[in-house]
Design a protein around this motif. Structure first.
Motif, PDB file in Angstrom:
ATOM      1  N   GLU A   1       0.818  -1.222   0.000  1.00  0.00           N
ATOM      2  CA  GLU A   1       0.000   0.000   0.000  1.00  0.00           C
ATOM      3  C   GLU A   1       0.852   1.274   0.000  1.00  0.00           C
ATOM      4  N   THR A   2       2.075   1.189   0.546  1.00  0.00           N
ATOM      5  CA  THR A   2       2.916   2.381   0.676  1.00  0.00           C
ATOM      6  C   THR A   2       4.283   2.209   0.019  1.00  0.00           C
ATOM      7  N   GLY A   3       4.500   1.097  -0.669  1.00  0.00           N
ATOM      8  CA  GLY A   3       5.813   0.774  -1.217  1.00  0.00           C
ATOM      9  C   GLY A   3       6.258   1.613  -2.394  1.00  0.00           C
ATOM     10  N   THR A   4       5.309   2.229  -3.104  1.00  0.00           N
ATOM     11  CA  THR A   4       5.663   3.145  -4.189  1.00  0.00           C
ATOM     12  C   THR A   4       4.907   4.457  -3.958  1.00  0.00           C
ATOM     13  N   PRO A   5       5.463   5.545  -4.440  1.00  0.00           N
ATOM     14  CA  PRO A   5       4.859   6.848  -4.135  1.00  0.00           C
ATOM     15  C   PRO A   5       3.634   7.201  -4.960  1.00  0.00           C
ATOM     16  N   ASP A   6       3.297   6.431  -5.966  1.00  0.00           N
ATOM     17  CA  ASP A   6       2.229   6.816  -6.885  1.00  0.00           C
ATOM     18  C   ASP A   6       0.841   6.820  -6.276  1.00  0.00           C
ATOM     19  N   GLY A   7       0.645   6.159  -5.159  1.00  0.00           N
ATOM     20  CA  GLY A   7      -0.673   6.129  -4.548  1.00  0.00           C
ATOM     21  C   GLY A   7      -0.918   7.235  -3.545  1.00  0.00           C
TER      22      GLY A   7
END
Length: 194
Positions: free
Chosen positions: A82-88
């Motif tokens: 849920e937080t592993g990439t900044p795109d969300g």
């Protein structure tokens, strides 16, 4: 169609070979650390030492480097999906790790965002692409790219002719210069007090 001025500027960029960054900048770890699947990078400050830290987000997880030594000080191979990439996230941030656990770090790269383009002392960096889609990273002082000669007021310090450029710029402190591509991370640090 390019104007005469644009053509001259393009020709100048194409003619400049890759060269070492000038004083006070020094490469860290021979100027290149391989990181496959690099998506983006961000800066934070080590609460214990005050050093610049570089957080790397890649398809293989998160890593944290001391920018003054290049030492990898933390690694998370399995970040929360849920937080592993900044795109969300609207702020393009990921949770920190190691000494910056609990701190959100803004990430510049594949998903957007950017690093500081200027640093104290009149330094600036530009990513140009006179041979698009390949990018060249230029370091200049006091507007040198438009006024001076390569190796005197501006330096072609990185040629991303083998990977996609993700981000290039300075840390908020201005003590670190980073170039991230889809396959590696290059760091320079300043040894002056600015």
């Amino acid at each position: 169609m390019l104007t005469e001025y644009q053509q001259r500027l393009r020709d100048r960029c194409l003619a400049a070979p890759v060269m070492p960054a000038p004083e006070p900048w020094h490469p860290v770890l021979d100027n290149s650390t391989p990181i496959g699947g690099l998506l983006g990078i961000g800066f934070a400050t080590d609460p214990g030492t005050g050093h610049d830290l570089v957080m790397v987000v890649s398809t293989d997880g998160h890593g944290l480097f001391d920018a003054s030594t290049g030492e990898k000080i933390a690694r998370d191979r399995d970040p929360d999906p849920e937080t592993g990439t900044p795109d969300g996230h609207p702020d393009l941030a990921c949770p920190g790790l190691g000494p910056i656990a609990g701190v959100r770090v803004r990430i510049a790269g594949l998903f957007g965002g950017g690093l500081h383009a200027t640093a104290p002392g009149g330094w600036s960096t530009d990513a140009v692409s006179p041979e698009w889609p390949h990018h060249r990273v230029l370091l200049s002082t006091d507007g040198g790219l438009h006024k001076g000669q390569a190796g005197e007021t501006w330096w072609h310090i990185f040629d991303a002719d083998y990977s996609e450029l993700r981000a290039a710029g300075f840390s908020p402190s201005g003590r670190t210069l980073a170039v991230a591509t889809s396959s590696d991370l290059s760091l320079w640090t300043r040894r002056d007090a600015h």
